[in-house]
Scaffold this motif. Structure first.
Motif, PDB file in Angstrom:
ATOM      1  N   TYR A 103       0.970  -1.234  -0.070  1.00 10.08           N
ATOM      2  CA  TYR A 103      -0.057  -0.001  -0.025  1.00 10.08           C
ATOM      3  C   TYR A 103       1.001   1.238  -0.163  1.00 10.08           C
ATOM      4  CZ  TYR A 103      -4.111   2.912   1.173  1.00 10.08           C
ATOM      5  OH  TYR A 103      -5.190   3.610   1.321  1.00 10.08           O
ATOM      6  N   ALA A 104       1.180   1.757  -0.972  1.00 12.32           N
ATOM      7  CA  ALA A 104       2.107   2.860  -1.397  1.00 12.32           C
ATOM      8  C   ALA A 104       1.134   4.409  -1.341  1.00 12.32           C
ATOM      9  CB  ALA A 104       2.869   2.787  -2.592  1.00 12.32           C
ATOM     10  N   VAL A 105       1.944   5.270  -0.376  1.00 17.21           N
ATOM     11  CA  VAL A 105       1.338   6.492  -0.189  1.00 17.21           C
ATOM     12  C   VAL A 105       2.274   7.573  -0.923  1.00 17.21           C
ATOM     13  CG1 VAL A 105       0.597   8.355   1.222  1.00 17.21           C
ATOM     14  CG2 VAL A 105       0.129   5.994   1.570  1.00 17.21           C
ATOM     15  N   ALA A 106       1.911   8.273  -1.900  1.00 15.73           N
ATOM     16  CA  ALA A 106       2.764   9.203  -2.640  1.00 15.73           C
ATOM     17  C   ALA A 106       2.546  10.599  -2.257  1.00 15.73           C
ATOM     18  CB  ALA A 106       2.718   8.870  -4.116  1.00 15.73           C
ATOM     19  N   ILE A 107       3.564  11.298  -1.993  1.00 18.40           N
ATOM     20  CA  ILE A 107       3.821  12.892  -1.717  1.00 18.40           C
ATOM     21  C   ILE A 107       4.364  13.395  -2.877  1.00 18.40           C
ATOM     22  CG2 ILE A 107       4.307  14.418   0.070  1.00 18.40           C
ATOM     23  CD1 ILE A 107       4.171  12.492   2.128  1.00 18.40           C
ATOM     24  N   GLY A 108       3.926  14.515  -3.352  1.00 21.49           N
ATOM     25  CA  GLY A 108       4.613  15.235  -4.421  1.00 21.49           C
ATOM     26  C   GLY A 108       5.389  16.241  -3.950  1.00 21.49           C
ATOM     27  N   GLY A 109       5.982  16.861  -5.102  1.00 25.87           N
ATOM     28  CA  GLY A 109       7.021  17.814  -4.697  1.00 25.87           C
ATOM     29  C   GLY A 109       6.316  19.247  -4.785  1.00 25.87           C
ATOM     30  N   ASP A 114       1.747  15.310 -10.910  1.00 29.12           N
ATOM     31  CA  ASP A 114       1.265  15.044 -12.299  1.00 29.12           C
ATOM     32  C   ASP A 114       0.100  14.198 -12.608  1.00 29.12           C
ATOM     33  OD1 ASP A 114       2.506  15.723 -14.978  1.00 29.12           O
ATOM     34  OD2 ASP A 114       1.971  13.594 -15.135  1.00 29.12           O
ATOM     35  N   SER A 115      -0.811  15.034 -13.562  1.00 29.69           N
ATOM     36  CA  SER A 115      -2.238  14.349 -13.574  1.00 29.69           C
ATOM     37  C   SER A 115      -2.188  13.018 -14.089  1.00 29.69           C
ATOM     38  CB  SER A 115      -2.933  15.424 -14.514  1.00 29.69           C
ATOM     39  OG  SER A 115      -2.126  15.461 -15.823  1.00 29.69           O
ATOM     40  N   SER A 116      -1.140  12.692 -14.629  1.00 26.62           N
ATOM     41  CA  SER A 116      -1.005  11.281 -15.237  1.00 26.62           C
ATOM     42  C   SER A 116      -0.947  10.199 -14.111  1.00 26.62           C
ATOM     43  CB  SER A 116       0.332  11.128 -16.004  1.00 26.62           C
ATOM     44  OG  SER A 116       1.667  11.074 -15.278  1.00 26.62           O
ATOM     45  N   LEU A 117      -0.687  10.587 -13.058  1.00 30.53           N
ATOM     46  CA  LEU A 117      -0.812   9.686 -11.758  1.00 30.53           C
ATOM     47  C   LEU A 117      -2.127   9.073 -11.321  1.00 30.53           C
ATOM     48  CD1 LEU A 117       1.941  11.197  -9.542  1.00 30.53           C
ATOM     49  CD2 LEU A 117       2.039   8.908 -10.947  1.00 30.53           C
ATOM     50  N   GLY A 118      -3.171   9.988 -11.828  1.00 30.21           N
ATOM     51  CA  GLY A 118      -4.287   9.686 -11.552  1.00 30.21           C
ATOM     52  C   GLY A 118      -4.883   8.463 -12.036  1.00 30.21           C
ATOM     53  N   ALA A 119      -4.439   7.951 -13.503  1.00 29.06           N
ATOM     54  CA  ALA A 119      -4.804   6.782 -14.025  1.00 29.06           C
ATOM     55  C   ALA A 119      -4.294   5.452 -13.067  1.00 29.06           C
ATOM     56  CB  ALA A 119      -4.296   6.789 -15.318  1.00 29.06           C
ATOM     57  N   ALA A 120      -3.187   5.675 -12.551  1.00 31.11           N
ATOM     58  CA  ALA A 120      -2.548   4.607 -11.821  1.00 31.11           C
ATOM     59  C   ALA A 120      -2.782   4.541 -10.300  1.00 31.11           C
ATOM     60  CB  ALA A 120      -0.905   4.790 -11.973  1.00 31.11           C
ATOM     61  N   ALA A 121      -3.816   5.446  -9.925  1.00 33.20           N
ATOM     62  CA  ALA A 121      -3.846   5.537  -8.421  1.00 33.20           C
ATOM     63  C   ALA A 121      -5.255   4.780  -8.093  1.00 33.20           C
ATOM     64  CB  ALA A 121      -4.223   6.876  -8.095  1.00 33.20           C
ATOM     65  N   HIS A 122      -4.918   4.197  -7.072  1.00 29.54           N
ATOM     66  CA  HIS A 122      -6.150   3.303  -6.466  1.00 29.54           C
ATOM     67  C   HIS A 122      -6.968   4.473  -5.626  1.00 29.54           C
ATOM     68  CE1 HIS A 122      -8.208   0.824  -3.291  1.00 29.54           C
ATOM     69  NE2 HIS A 122      -7.706   1.631  -2.342  1.00 29.54           N
ATOM     70  N   ARG A 123      -6.483   5.504  -5.086  1.00 29.59           N
ATOM     71  CA  ARG A 123      -7.283   6.587  -4.692  1.00 29.59           C
ATOM     72  C   ARG A 123      -6.566   7.851  -4.430  1.00 29.59           C
ATOM     73  NH1 ARG A 123      -9.752   5.441   1.367  1.00 29.59           N
ATOM     74  NH2 ARG A 123     -11.053   7.046   0.905  1.00 29.59           N
TER      75      ARG A 123
END
Length: 160
Positions: A103-109, A114-123
């Motif tokens: 379960y990976a939680v990402a914090i941007g800079g 980037d909006s492209s991450l939305g397609a790969a996101a679980h939520r």
């Protein structure tokens, strides 16, 4: 299942680092009691591209590369949906019980995600509509992951 915190940027020495390290230590020590195999923190260097959209794209690709495959990728973004601590704990529990490897939680800079991450996101989760400094978001994510772990383990840290 492992928890992973994937962060753009380095957390420098200071009070935020001390507080984050406190929650990370607690999270690592209690992970097994919640059925978690462990906790990882992956720091990604900030992009040096000139334009914000190029920086976001480079950092987004780095986040995807750092997030283990087959897992649930959760983005922390002010435009995401708010979640209660209980809802987030339940989501982590479903990923764990569904045999997700991570379960990976990402914090941007500083320029965001980037909006492209939305397609790969679980939520996509928001800590509120306000913009928070990276250092504080990392502390808040560490505390909320620790809180979720205590909820899953039935530990009394979370009182409601």
């Amino acid at each position: 299942m492992r928890l992973a915190l994937v962060c753009v940027g380095k957390l420098k020495a200071g009070p935020e680092r001390l507080l984050f390290d406190r929650y990370l230590k607690r999270l690592k020590e209690g992970a097994r009691s919640a059925g978690l195999a462990g906790v990882d923190v992956r720091e990604i260097g900030e992009s040096r591209a000139r334009r914000p959209d190029e920086r976001r794209a480079e950092e987004g690709a780095a986040i995807l590369a750092a997030a283990p495959k087959g897992g649930a990728l959760v983005l922390l973004d002010e435009r995401g949906a708010p979640a209660t601590s209980e809802e987030w704990a339940a989501d982590i529990g479903r990923a764990r019980d569904g045999s997700r490897p991570v379960y990976a939680v990402a914090i941007g800079g500083p320029d965001g995600l980037d909006s492209s991450l939305g397609a790969a996101a679980h939520r996509i989760v928001s800590f509120g509509a306000m913009t928070w400094p990276h250092q504080l978001v990392r502390v808040m994510a560490g505390e909320q992951l620790y809180r979720a772990m205590t909820i899953l383990a039935g530990h009394p840290y979370h009182r409601r």
